[in-house]
Design a protein around this motif. Sequence first.
Motif, PDB file in Angstrom:
ATOM      1  N   GLN A 161      48.219   1.130 -12.178  1.00 59.85           N
ATOM      2  CA  GLN A 161      47.478   1.664 -13.440  1.00 59.85           C
ATOM      3  C   GLN A 161      46.506   0.987 -14.156  1.00 59.85           C
ATOM      4  N   PHE A 162      47.381  -0.338 -14.424  1.00 60.22           N
ATOM      5  CA  PHE A 162      46.560  -1.300 -15.506  1.00 60.22           C
ATOM      6  C   PHE A 162      45.267  -2.218 -14.629  1.00 60.22           C
ATOM      7  N   LEU A 163      45.174  -1.673 -13.225  1.00 54.44           N
ATOM      8  CA  LEU A 163      43.957  -2.824 -12.770  1.00 54.44           C
ATOM      9  C   LEU A 163      42.812  -2.430 -13.162  1.00 54.44           C
ATOM     10  N   GLN A 164      41.956  -3.230 -13.823  1.00 55.08           N
ATOM     11  CA  GLN A 164      40.743  -2.913 -14.337  1.00 55.08           C
ATOM     12  C   GLN A 164      39.706  -4.073 -14.009  1.00 55.08           C
ATOM     13  N   GLY A 165      38.566  -3.759 -14.375  1.00 57.05           N
ATOM     14  CA  GLY A 165      37.335  -4.721 -14.031  1.00 57.05           C
ATOM     15  C   GLY A 165      36.928  -4.658 -12.643  1.00 57.05           C
ATOM     16  N   THR A 187      52.694  -8.230 -11.773  1.00 55.77           N
ATOM     17  CA  THR A 187      52.034  -6.898 -12.071  1.00 55.77           C
ATOM     18  C   THR A 187      50.379  -6.849 -12.033  1.00 55.77           C
ATOM     19  N   ALA A 188      49.944  -5.894 -11.897  1.00 58.63           N
ATOM     20  CA  ALA A 188      48.344  -5.613 -12.015  1.00 58.63           C
ATOM     21  C   ALA A 188      47.930  -6.361 -13.120  1.00 58.63           C
ATOM     22  N   GLU A 189      48.438  -6.584 -14.122  1.00 61.35           N
ATOM     23  CA  GLU A 189      48.024  -6.965 -15.568  1.00 61.35           C
ATOM     24  C   GLU A 189      48.172  -8.723 -15.218  1.00 61.35           C
ATOM     25  N   TYR A 190      49.185  -9.059 -14.645  1.00 57.52           N
ATOM     26  CA  TYR A 190      49.371 -10.418 -14.486  1.00 57.52           C
ATOM     27  C   TYR A 190      48.418 -11.050 -13.530  1.00 57.52           C
ATOM     28  N   PHE A 191      48.076 -10.100 -12.347  1.00 63.83           N
ATOM     29  CA  PHE A 191      47.272 -10.695 -11.218  1.00 63.83           C
ATOM     30  C   PHE A 191      45.758 -10.685 -11.989  1.00 63.83           C
ATOM     31  N   MET A 192      45.389  -9.761 -13.011  1.00 61.11           N
ATOM     32  CA  MET A 192      43.944  -9.841 -13.558  1.00 61.11           C
ATOM     33  C   MET A 192      43.951 -11.368 -14.390  1.00 61.11           C
ATOM     34  N   PHE A 239      54.983  -9.667 -22.024  1.00 59.79           N
ATOM     35  CA  PHE A 239      54.306 -10.898 -22.782  1.00 59.79           C
ATOM     36  C   PHE A 239      54.159 -12.386 -21.851  1.00 59.79           C
ATOM     37  N   GLY A 240      53.336 -11.925 -20.741  1.00 58.77           N
ATOM     38  CA  GLY A 240      53.074 -13.039 -19.727  1.00 58.77           C
ATOM     39  C   GLY A 240      54.295 -13.779 -19.252  1.00 58.77           C
ATOM     40  N   GLY A 241      55.404 -12.960 -18.818  1.00 62.06           N
ATOM     41  CA  GLY A 241      56.245 -13.441 -18.266  1.00 62.06           C
ATOM     42  C   GLY A 241      57.287 -14.499 -19.013  1.00 62.06           C
ATOM     43  N   ARG A 242      57.826 -14.117 -20.382  1.00 56.85           N
ATOM     44  CA  ARG A 242      58.441 -15.075 -21.195  1.00 56.85           C
ATOM     45  C   ARG A 242      59.816 -14.762 -20.991  1.00 56.85           C
ATOM     46  N   ASP A 243      60.632 -15.628 -21.181  1.00 50.80           N
ATOM     47  CA  ASP A 243      62.063 -15.524 -21.026  1.00 50.80           C
ATOM     48  C   ASP A 243      62.748 -14.781 -22.236  1.00 50.80           C
ATOM     49  N   HIS A 244      63.658 -13.935 -21.883  1.00 54.29           N
ATOM     50  CA  HIS A 244      64.273 -13.073 -22.929  1.00 54.29           C
ATOM     51  C   HIS A 244      64.770 -13.643 -24.336  1.00 54.29           C
ATOM     52  N   THR A 245      64.905 -14.974 -24.216  1.00 52.69           N
ATOM     53  CA  THR A 245      65.202 -15.694 -25.138  1.00 52.69           C
ATOM     54  C   THR A 245      64.360 -15.883 -26.267  1.00 52.69           C
ATOM     55  N   LYS A 297      54.502  11.131 -27.009  1.00 52.15           N
ATOM     56  CA  LYS A 297      54.361  10.256 -28.208  1.00 52.15           C
ATOM     57  C   LYS A 297      55.179   9.060 -27.988  1.00 52.15           C
ATOM     58  N   ARG A 298      55.373   8.619 -26.862  1.00 50.65           N
ATOM     59  CA  ARG A 298      56.027   7.405 -26.544  1.00 50.65           C
ATOM     60  C   ARG A 298      55.476   6.205 -26.892  1.00 50.65           C
ATOM     61  N   VAL A 299      55.752   5.360 -27.629  1.00 51.47           N
ATOM     62  CA  VAL A 299      54.899   4.022 -27.850  1.00 51.47           C
ATOM     63  C   VAL A 299      55.100   3.021 -26.777  1.00 51.47           C
ATOM     64  N   ARG A 300      53.952   2.652 -26.263  1.00 49.94           N
ATOM     65  CA  ARG A 300      53.847   1.716 -25.048  1.00 49.94           C
ATOM     66  C   ARG A 300      53.791   0.229 -25.702  1.00 49.94           C
ATOM     67  N   VAL A 301      54.188  -0.736 -24.860  1.00 55.14           N
ATOM     68  CA  VAL A 301      53.859  -2.015 -25.314  1.00 55.14           C
ATOM     69  C   VAL A 301      52.369  -2.218 -25.427  1.00 55.14           C
ATOM     70  N   GLU A 302      51.667  -1.563 -24.344  1.00 53.20           N
ATOM     71  CA  GLU A 302      50.255  -1.813 -24.336  1.00 53.20           C
ATOM     72  C   GLU A 302      49.716  -1.557 -25.686  1.00 53.20           C
TER      73      GLU A 302
END
Length: 495
Positions: A262-266, A226-231, A457-463, A400-405
Motif C-alpha cells: 500500500q505504500f508503493l508510490q510515484g 518492503t515497498a518503501e525500501y524498494f522506493m 527506520f531503513g533496516g536498522r538493528d534493534h540495538t 486512532k492507532r498511531v502509525r510509524v509512518e
Amino acid sequence: MHSGMNDDMQQQPVPAGAKKTTAEIHDRVNARLKAQLGQDAFASWFGRMQIDEIGRGTVRVSVPTAFLKTWIRSHYADALAAIFAEEVPGTLRVDVAVRSAVRGASLPSPVADDPAGAAQAAPMSTKAAEGSPRQAERDAARPSGGAAEFGSPLDGRYLFSNFVEGAANRVALAAAKAVAENGPQSVRFNPLFIHASVGLGKTHLLQAIANACVAREDRPRVVYLTAEYFMWRFATAIRDNQALSFKENLRGIDILVIDDMQFLQGKSIQQEFCHLLNALIDSARLVVAAADRPAHELESLDPRVRSRLAGGVGIEMAAPDFDMRKGILEARIQQMHAEDPSFRIESGTVETIARRVVGSGRDVEGAFNQIAFRHSVGQPLSPEHLDDLLNSITRTGGEKRVRVEDILRFVSRHYNVSKTDILSARRTRTVVRPRQIAMYLAKTMTPRSLPEIGRRFGGRDHTTVLHAVRKIEAERAGDPKLGEELDLIRRMIEE
Ligand SMILES: Nc1ncnc2c1ncn2[C@@H]1O[C@H](COP(=O)(O)OP(=O)(O)OP(=O)(O)O)[C@@H](O)[C@H]1O
C-alpha cells in the motif's frame, strides 16, 4: 528478544590510561559487533573487515567488495560509528573502503555524510575486489544466517514454526507453506497476495516464506523487501547512476517477497515495479506480496500493477481469536525464556491479556513487549499498571492507532529534515537527533517491537533503536524543555 546490548555491555573495560593497539581495538569492535548482530550476521558482513588506519578523528576500515561496503553503509553505519566512538574516543567518522586487489591499497568512501559520492567512488560493478567480485558479492549475499541478496535482512525469528495457526489464517498459512515448499516452481500461486489489517501477521508470514526459501536445497535467490525500501533503493540507484545494475540485480532473482504494497508510490517507481513484476512472473519466478487491503482496492497503485497482483491468488487473514492470542503470547514467552531464564509471567496474566487485548497479534505482542521491557530494566509491572496498560491498548484500537509512518511525517516536518534523510545512513547531528526522537516516539506511541521499528527506520538493528530510546528517555528526564517538545509532537501526531 536478542540480548546483544547486554552482552555487549558485559565486555571488560580496558584500564583507564592504557593505550589500545589496533589489533586490540579490532578484537573489541568485532566482539561488540558479534554481540549485537549474532555470529552469522557478523561473519557475513564484518568477517572480512580490516582496520586500515586510525587517527585525527577518523577510522578507516576496508572490506573486499563494493557490495559489502554498500551493505555496511546502508545497514550498519550507525552501529559501526557508535562502537568505534566508544572504543576509540574522539572518533568523528568511520570511512569504509573497498580493498583493492593490490595489497594494502583501498578506495575510501565515508560511511556518514556523503553516501552518493561514496557510492560513485566504487559502484557495485567495480572490479575493485580481490578474486571474483560477482562471486564475492553472491557469497556475501548468501550468509548462513539466511539474509537475502539486495533486500532487507531477514529476521530469523519469523518462522512457520512460531506462526500460530487458527481459523483466521489457516488458508493463508497453507498457501504460504505450499509456496515455500515448491519455491520458484509455485506457478499455481503466482503471485501470492496476502492481505490483512495492521498487525495480523503479514510480515511474519512473508518472512517465514523467505526464511524457508533461503534454506531450500536448490538455493534460490530470495529477496525480501518492503515497498518503501524498494522506493528508497530505486531513488538512490537513480541518483547514483546505478539504475541499470539495480534492475539487473532484481530481475535475476528467483523469489521476490514484497511487503506493505500500500505504500508503493510515484509514477516512475511504479512503472519500474510493474516491469519487474511482469519480468518475474512471465519467467516463472515467484512473487509473494502483502498489503493492508485487497489488491483491487489499492487505489494509489498503478492499475497495471494492481491488475497483475489481483491476477494471482489473493488470501485474507482475519483477527486472531482467544486461543490464537493465547498461543501468540505463549510462543513469545517461550522465546523470551530461552533468552533470559529469569523471565517469568504469571499464567493468570497471560489469560488476562488474551481475553482483554482483542485486536491484532501486534497488540498482543505490544502488551507482552511492555511487560518484557519493564522486566529487562528491573521494574516489573504491578497488577494496577497491567490494568492501565491493557486499558490504554484497548482504547487505542481501530482508526486512532498511531502509525510509524505518521511519526516519521510529523518529526520530519517539525525538524525540517526529509523522511529520506531520517531513514538514510547519514550521521550528521541535524539528522541523527530527529531520527532518535522518531524512534523514541515509535517505541512509546506504538506497540511495535524494537526490531520492527528498526526495520521501519531503513533496516536498522534493534540495538540501535534501543540506544535511541534510552538516550532520549535519559535526556528527557533531565531536560524539561525536551519533555515539552516531545509532548507537543506527540499531541500533533495524536490529533
Ligand atoms: N499468527 C501469529 N502467530 C505468531 N505471531 C503473530 C501472529 N500474528 C501476528 N503475530 C505477531 O504480531 C506482530 C505483528 O505482526 P506482523 O508485523 O507480521 O503484522 P503485519 O500484518 O505485517 O502488520 P503491518 O501491516 O502493520 O505491518 C509480529 O511480531 C508477529 O510475530
